[in-house]
Scaffold this motif. Structure first.
Motif, PDB file in Angstrom:
ATOM      1  N   TYR A  96       0.851  -1.185   0.000  1.00  0.00           N
ATOM      2  CA  TYR A  96       0.000   0.000   0.000  1.00  0.00           C
ATOM      3  C   TYR A  96       0.889   1.238   0.000  1.00  0.00           C
ATOM      4  O   TYR A  96       2.006   1.213   0.498  1.00  0.00           O
ATOM      5  CB  TYR A  96      -0.884   0.039   1.252  1.00  0.00           C
ATOM      6  N   GLN A 154       0.621   5.399   1.226  1.00  0.00           N
ATOM      7  CA  GLN A 154      -0.175   6.284   2.050  1.00  0.00           C
ATOM      8  C   GLN A 154       0.226   7.714   1.758  1.00  0.00           C
ATOM      9  O   GLN A 154       1.377   8.099   1.960  1.00  0.00           O
ATOM     10  CB  GLN A 154       0.022   5.973   3.542  1.00  0.00           C
ATOM     11  N   GLY A 181      -5.611   8.236   2.344  1.00  0.00           N
ATOM     12  CA  GLY A 181      -5.746   6.929   2.961  1.00  0.00           C
ATOM     13  C   GLY A 181      -4.801   5.921   2.324  1.00  0.00           C
ATOM     14  O   GLY A 181      -3.994   6.255   1.453  1.00  0.00           O
ATOM     15  N   LEU A 182      -4.918   4.689   2.714  1.00  0.00           N
ATOM     16  CA  LEU A 182      -4.070   3.618   2.185  1.00  0.00           C
ATOM     17  C   LEU A 182      -4.638   3.130   0.860  1.00  0.00           C
ATOM     18  O   LEU A 182      -5.811   2.745   0.776  1.00  0.00           O
ATOM     19  CB  LEU A 182      -4.016   2.450   3.172  1.00  0.00           C
TER      20      LEU A 182
END
Lengths: 112, 115
Positions: B35, B37, B42-43
């Motif tokens: 992921y 960020q 957000g992720l």
């Protein structure tokens, strides 16, 4: 793209007060809903994984409920303490899909 | 148990350079993912793998490559870094794509700056 909405984005809570916030997700083809706690300068840590409509889970003073038919989950903090200050993330998985989609988080600041 | 180990913790790259972010887990987790960020975003899922030899794209895969030759390792490659790839990168793993009863275990993150 799976829309996962969290509200409110941020909140300040007096120490000792209880609070709650909401995660909204698509109600179709539900598979799982995760909650994570993310403290500043650390990594997200799993709180709950919820899979059944009506699920309620509890960990200490933190609890969560799940409504898959209407597409929402609540996270509750009872008697907030300064160590509860963190960002709380929810994440949704749709049935048949291996992707976990995160919301932007609820940032909680507990004021001593 | 070391859990999920990410290296390096910090990196500065020049535009056009390549590099590999390392992720290793010692929990015999089948599922691994990357992921990124970014502030206000957000992720966001870049790539994921449900087992050795199997990878798939996430929400924002462009500019990144992955491979999964072993259960333990899931490196993320930037072939030609761009300033838009400035971000904090997290690797996460779990027993299965559902996350079992424990959810995902996250690494400590890699903060990447592309200048």
């Amino acid at each position: 793209i799976l829309n996962v909405e969290q509200s409110p984005q941020s909140l300040h809570v007096q120490e000792g007060d209880s609070t709650n916030f909401t995660c909204s997700f698509p109600s179709s083809n539900f598979y799982a809903l995760h909650w994570y706690r993310w403290e500043t300068a650390k990594s997200p840590e799993a709180l709950f994984v919820m899979t059944l409509n009506g699920d309620e889970k509890k960990k200490g003073r933190i609890s969560a409920t799940l409504n898959t038919k209407e597409g929402y989950s609540y996270l509750y903090i009872k008697g907030s303490q300064p160590e509860d200050s963190a960002t709380y993330l929810c994440a949704f998985r749709r049935y048949g899909n291996n992707r976990l989609a995160f919301g932007k988080g609820n940032q909680v600041v507990v004021i001593p | 148990n070391a859990g999920v180990t990410q290296t390096p913790k910090f990196q500065v790259l020049k535009t056009g350079q390549s590099m590999t972010l390392q992720c290793a887990q010692d929990m015999n987790h089948e599922y691994m993912s990357w992921y990124r960020q970014d502030p206000g975003m957000g992720l966001r899922l870049i790539h994921y793998s449900v087992g050795a030899g199997i990878t798939d794209q996430g929400e924002v895969p462009n500019g990144y490559n992955v491979s999964r030759s072993t259960t333990e390792d899931f490196p993320l490659r930037l072939l030609s870094a761009a300033p838009s790839q400035t971000s904090v990168y997290f690797c996460a793993s779990s027993y299965s794509s559902l996350g079992g009863d424990y959810g995902y275990t996250f690494g400590s993150g890699t903060r990447l700056t592309v200048v």
